[in-house]
Design a protein around this motif. Structure first.
Motif, mmCIF file in Angstrom:
data_model
loop_
_atom_site.group_PDB
_atom_site.id
_atom_site.type_symbol
_atom_site.label_atom_id
_atom_site.label_comp_id
_atom_site.label_asym_id
_atom_site.label_seq_id
_atom_site.Cartn_x
_atom_site.Cartn_y
_atom_site.Cartn_z
ATOM 1 N N ALA A 342 0.834 -1.211 0.000
ATOM 2 C CA ALA A 342 0.000 0.000 0.000
ATOM 3 C C ALA A 342 0.864 1.255 0.000
ATOM 4 O O ALA A 342 0.566 2.239 -0.702
ATOM 5 N N LYS A 343 1.936 1.245 0.771
ATOM 6 C CA LYS A 343 2.861 2.379 0.759
ATOM 7 C C LYS A 343 3.514 2.535 -0.616
ATOM 8 O O LYS A 343 3.674 3.654 -1.123
ATOM 9 N N LEU A 344 3.905 1.415 -1.221
ATOM 10 C CA LEU A 344 4.521 1.469 -2.545
ATOM 11 C C LEU A 344 3.550 2.034 -3.565
ATOM 12 O O LEU A 344 3.910 2.899 -4.379
ATOM 13 N N ASP A 345 2.295 1.572 -3.542
ATOM 14 C CA ASP A 345 1.298 2.081 -4.474
ATOM 15 C C ASP A 345 1.093 3.585 -4.297
ATOM 16 O O ASP A 345 1.020 4.339 -5.280
ATOM 17 N N GLU A 346 1.008 4.016 -3.064
ATOM 18 C CA GLU A 346 0.780 5.438 -2.775
ATOM 19 C C GLU A 346 1.958 6.283 -3.246
ATOM 20 O O GLU A 346 1.785 7.351 -3.848
ATOM 21 N N LEU A 347 3.164 5.806 -2.991
ATOM 22 C CA LEU A 347 4.347 6.561 -3.384
ATOM 23 C C LEU A 347 4.452 6.692 -4.898
ATOM 24 O O LEU A 347 4.706 7.775 -5.438
ATOM 25 N N LEU A 348 4.228 5.584 -5.615
ATOM 26 C CA LEU A 348 4.387 5.612 -7.059
ATOM 27 C C LEU A 348 3.294 6.418 -7.753
ATOM 28 O O LEU A 348 3.457 6.821 -8.910
ATOM 29 N N ALA A 349 2.185 6.657 -7.061
ATOM 30 C CA ALA A 349 1.124 7.475 -7.644
ATOM 31 C C ALA A 349 1.487 8.960 -7.666
ATOM 32 O O ALA A 349 0.829 9.752 -8.362
ATOM 33 N N LEU A 350 2.533 9.348 -6.936
ATOM 34 C CA LEU A 350 2.950 10.737 -6.879
ATOM 35 C C LEU A 350 4.031 11.035 -7.899
ATOM 36 O O LEU A 350 4.778 10.146 -8.328
ATOM 37 N N ALA A 351 4.125 12.298 -8.250
ATOM 38 C CA ALA A 351 5.258 12.738 -9.071
ATOM 39 C C ALA A 351 6.553 12.594 -8.264
ATOM 40 O O ALA A 351 6.527 12.739 -7.027
ATOM 41 N N PRO A 352 7.667 12.313 -8.926
ATOM 42 C CA PRO A 352 8.923 12.111 -8.186
ATOM 43 C C PRO A 352 9.281 13.227 -7.222
ATOM 44 O O PRO A 352 9.780 12.971 -6.124
ATOM 45 N N GLU A 353 9.006 14.461 -7.608
ATOM 46 C CA GLU A 353 9.370 15.573 -6.746
ATOM 47 C C GLU A 353 8.518 15.663 -5.482
ATOM 48 O O GLU A 353 8.863 16.388 -4.526
ATOM 49 N N ASP A 354 7.432 14.911 -5.426
ATOM 50 C CA ASP A 354 6.555 14.948 -4.252
ATOM 51 C C ASP A 354 6.759 13.760 -3.315
ATOM 52 O O ASP A 354 6.037 13.615 -2.335
ATOM 53 N N ARG A 355 7.770 12.938 -3.583
ATOM 54 C CA ARG A 355 7.931 11.683 -2.815
ATOM 55 C C ARG A 355 8.803 11.833 -1.581
ATOM 56 O O ARG A 355 8.752 10.964 -0.710
#
Length: 356
Positions: A342-355
């Motif tokens: 779930a954390k991986l899914d949430e992180l990858l849904a963001l633009a790189p600069e927002d991670r």
């Protein structure tokens, strides 16, 4: 005693021998001091292994202590300190009697250490000035407290570690393109912090099948880490690249810099990834991520520390000492595969600069 009021010192010594993660936390303090005192010469007394990474920092002299050599290492340190003379200021950044033994060999009129409530293992006997007391803060913030004690208000939360060309070449060969890449560094040196290989494998399967990721296993050369990597690869149903034991610390840092995300328990690579601005999904149940988690990625940590305190100790996390570890059998079973994916899914849904 009160912390010092100083003129700008000519020579400053930082003392932090180990471990890798803690030395990573020292770097923002060093960068803060360098910015405030650009003409000051900095020396760092550091462990031999940790120096393999921190030797990448320019304009800092490293004096290494080989902890494996036992008492003879302190004899060599004494000789080095007698040869080179003293410092204007020593920052004693480690709460261990081994480090305090080194502090006793370093000549400086001002030896700044932790406030007495935090100065475990009698550190206060080896210092003559103390930083202000603070409670329940991250290890990195506790080091920045030394800057506060020296009257430096503007902190520099940066690492800026130059990566050698050979290390960048190593990383580029493994991550040659823009395909998102998951690194798994599966092992801490404290085995009770380690997750189970079949659960790492399930996360790898999810990363490949759901997100089309490349998955690389990384870690040290010892037999336990090699066996963990083999067990993960055996349990996975997708291809993995096993680099465990095949890199140097600078090469690992370069690989982390090119990766999309790292999954790891509380360990040195968590904090190395932070140095190169790579997000970390930290797996925490045995230790508290608010104290020792990846500084820029605490929102991505799977934090089961409070659950461990309740289920295994019958207490709330708030009632435990801030440094309390819950390194008990099966504690890491509290971290579920679905928590991590779930954390991986949430992180990858963001633009790189927002991670981060």
């Amino acid at each position: 005693m009160e912390a010092p009021v100083l003129e700008i010192p000519e020579k400053v010594c930082l003392l932090r021998l180990s471990a890798i993660g803690d030395t990573c936390h020292v770097v923002p303090l060093l960068r803060t001091l360098q910015a405030a005192w650009p003409k000051t010469r900095f020396t760092w007394v550091i462990g031999k292994f940790e120096a393999k990474l921190m030797s990448l920092i320019p304009d800092v002299e490293l004096i290494t202590v080989d902890k494996a050599a036992g008492f003879s290492a302190y004899g060599r340190l004494r000789e080095e300190m007698q040869r080179r003379g003293g410092f204007d200021l020593l920052l004693h950044l480690q709460l261990s009697i081994r480090a305090s033994a080194a502090a006793a060999l370093i000549r400086a009129p001002i030896k700044l250490g932790f406030d007495k409530p935090r100065a475990r293992e009698m550190q206060w006997l080896f210092t003559n000035r103390r930083i202000a007391p603070r409670r329940r803060e991250h290890v990195l913030d506790s080091f920045l407290g030394f800057a506060d004690a020296l009257g430096i208000a503007h902190k520099r939360l940066r690492w800026d570690i130059p990566l050698p060309a050979d290390a960048q070449k190593y990383a580029t060969e493994l991550i040659p393109d823009r395909q998102p890449t998951l690194l798994i560094s599966a092992c801490s040196s404290h085995r009770a912090r380690n997750w189970m290989p079949e659960r790492y494998a399930a996360v790898a399967d999810h990363a490949v099948r759901t997100h089309g990721m490349r998955v690389i296993l990384c870690g040290g050369p010892n037999q336990f880490e090699r066996e963990m990597a083999q067990a993960i690869a055996k349990a996975a149903t997708v291809p993995l690249t096993d680099q465990v034991g095949r890199d140097t610390l600078p090469q690992l840092l370069a690989l982390l810099a090119r990766a999309t995300v790292l999954v790891s328990p509380d360990s040195g690579p968590v904090h190395m990834a932070t140095m190169v601005d790579t997000p970390v999904i930290g797996l925490y149940a045995a230790t508290n991520p608010e104290r020792s988690g990846p500084y820029l990625s605490r929102r991505w940590c799977v934090d089961r520390y409070a659950a461990a305190a309740h289920q295994l100790l019958g207490k709330s996390a708030e009632d435990l000492p801030w440094t309390q570890k819950i390194e008990l059998p099966r504690v890491m079973e509290l971290v579920r595969v679905e928590d991590v994916t779930a954390k991986l899914d949430e992180l990858l849904a963001l633009a790189p600069e927002d991670r981060t």
